[in-house]
Design an enzyme around this catalytic site. Sequence first.
Site, short mmCIF file in Angstrom:
data_model
loop_
_atom_site.label_atom_id
_atom_site.label_comp_id
_atom_site.label_asym_id
_atom_site.label_seq_id
_atom_site.Cartn_x
_atom_site.Cartn_y
_atom_site.Cartn_z
N ASP A 1 -0.01 -7.41 7.08
CA ASP A 1 -1.16 -6.56 6.75
C ASP A 1 -2.19 -7.47 6.07
O ASP A 1 -1.96 -7.95 4.96
CB ASP A 1 -0.70 -5.43 5.82
CG ASP A 1 -1.83 -4.44 5.50
OD1 ASP A 1 -3.01 -4.86 5.51
OD2 ASP A 1 -1.53 -3.27 5.23
N LYS B 1 -11.61 -0.90 4.72
CA LYS B 1 -11.81 -1.67 3.51
C LYS B 1 -12.86 -2.76 3.74
O LYS B 1 -13.99 -2.44 4.04
CB LYS B 1 -10.46 -2.22 3.04
CG LYS B 1 -9.31 -1.16 3.08
CD LYS B 1 -9.50 -0.02 2.11
CE LYS B 1 -8.53 1.14 2.32
NZ LYS B 1 -7.11 0.81 2.36
N TYR C 1 0.85 -1.18 0.00
CA TYR C 1 0.00 0.00 0.00
C TYR C 1 0.89 1.25 0.00
O TYR C 1 1.83 1.35 0.79
CB TYR C 1 -0.89 -0.04 1.24
CG TYR C 1 -1.73 1.19 1.40
CD1 TYR C 1 -2.74 1.48 0.49
CD2 TYR C 1 -1.51 2.07 2.44
CE1 TYR C 1 -3.50 2.62 0.62
CE2 TYR C 1 -2.28 3.22 2.58
CZ TYR C 1 -3.27 3.48 1.66
OH TYR C 1 -4.02 4.61 1.79
C1 LIG Z 1 -5.93 1.37 2.87
C2 LIG Z 1 -4.83 0.49 3.32
C3 LIG Z 1 -4.03 0.83 4.42
C4 LIG Z 1 -4.18 2.15 5.16
O1 LIG Z 1 -5.39 2.22 5.84
P1 LIG Z 1 -6.21 3.61 6.07
O2 LIG Z 1 -7.42 3.15 6.78
O3 LIG Z 1 -6.48 4.22 4.73
O4 LIG Z 1 -5.33 4.49 6.92
C5 LIG Z 1 -3.05 -0.06 4.81
N1 LIG Z 1 -2.85 -1.22 4.15
C6 LIG Z 1 -3.59 -1.58 3.09
C7 LIG Z 1 -3.32 -2.87 2.39
C8 LIG Z 1 -4.60 -0.73 2.63
O5 LIG Z 1 -5.31 -1.09 1.54
#
Ligand SMILES: *Cc1c(COP(=O)(O)O)cnc(C)c1O
Length: 399
Positions: free
Chosen positions: A194, A219, A122
């Site tokens: 993640d 997400k 990301y």
């Molecule tokens: C969107 C995202 C983030 C960051 O999260 P936010 O809620 O936008 O701060 C981190 N890792 C991945 C894989 C993401 O898609």
Amino acid sequence: MAGIGNRPGALRSVHMSDSHISQHFETLAIHAGNTADPQTGAVVPPIYQVSTYKQDGVGGLRGGYEYSRSANPTRTALEENLAALEGGRRGLAFASGLAAEDTLLRTLLTPGDHVVIPNDAYGGTFRLFAKVATRWGVEWSVADTSDPAAVRAAITPKTKAVWVETPSNPLLGITDIAAVAQVAHDAGVKLVVDNTFATPYLQQPLSLGADVVVHSLTKYMGGHSDVVGGALIVSDPGLGEELAYHQNAMGAVAGPFDSWLVLRGTKTLAVRMDRHSENATKIADMLTRHPRVTGVCYPGLPEHPGHDVAVKQMKAFGGMVSFRVEGGEAAAVEVCNRAKIFTLGESLGGVESLIEHPGRMTHASAAGSPLEVPADLVRLSVGIENVDDLLEDLKQALA
Ligand SMILES: *Cc1c(COP(=O)(O)O)cnc(C)c1O
């Protein structure tokens, strides 16, 4: 001043995950953390929109709550739910995914420490390392985490953590979590995964050896493009306490309403992820046969280099698909502009389908770095609409 050990979240999350341990994911999603309100019987935890709590005499806390940065009942409910879904002992909810990541970095690292980060991630995560952590003396290097030997080679005596995203954003690369956990632990280093793209319904990194799971709750967990949030989940209660201490000391917590929205979202996570995966599989299949598409990134495709690992560690392959368009950047941008049901926008994981150009949008901050993405790449977040409508929309956008 009450110490972190007095926080009700700590005690209740351990209790809750233990009492639910034998239940299936779909049942936990609906019940873990969702105990009926003791006063009214309300089936869903209320939004405790409150900053402070009446004390019965100095230090006489009711249920352990004293101030909502330290703990809030709606956030506690979500944190218990998250811990149960990831099979962890402690969940912590933050104002955004990046707030969770920042808290994690400042808990695990001190100046001079080194982190191995993935060559596909990301864009905001990369920016946090490259532009922020660097200024505090944290060193990092990039490795292809889909190759455990490359991770081993990137670890130095100063390394404190290996950071992995699988599937990765936006190229859908797959990292073998169990193999990289082994490499990290052999070197005495923590593994951070993640899990935003997969969600705990499709993949449970803690059970594969990861030390910390990171989420952007914005997400799939929230799932409806109406909330920004983040989370950390761990198995080790000691690390959980340290992270909770920093969550309170740094203060980037999830608010009560945001916590409530995510708690509502996780109840339908299983059915949503089944449909996202089903629709994405059909779309990836159509794209592989489309004459204007020069490459498709989807771990469910047998020709994907990480397919076998994905089959081993994932229940299905999720809703994210990226593809390359004949004709370069201009052609990729044109496809994004022509889509109608797929909404042109950043973010992902909601019920509605989205389309974007990573090079100019989500990953613009990675330009010129080892994480730069191909200019002819288009990324889809495949929603849960009727798949025939989605297929038609993409065909007309590519025509
Ligand atoms: C969107 C995202 C983030 C960051 O999260 P936010 O809620 O936008 O701060 C981190 N890792 C991945 C894989 C993401 O898609």
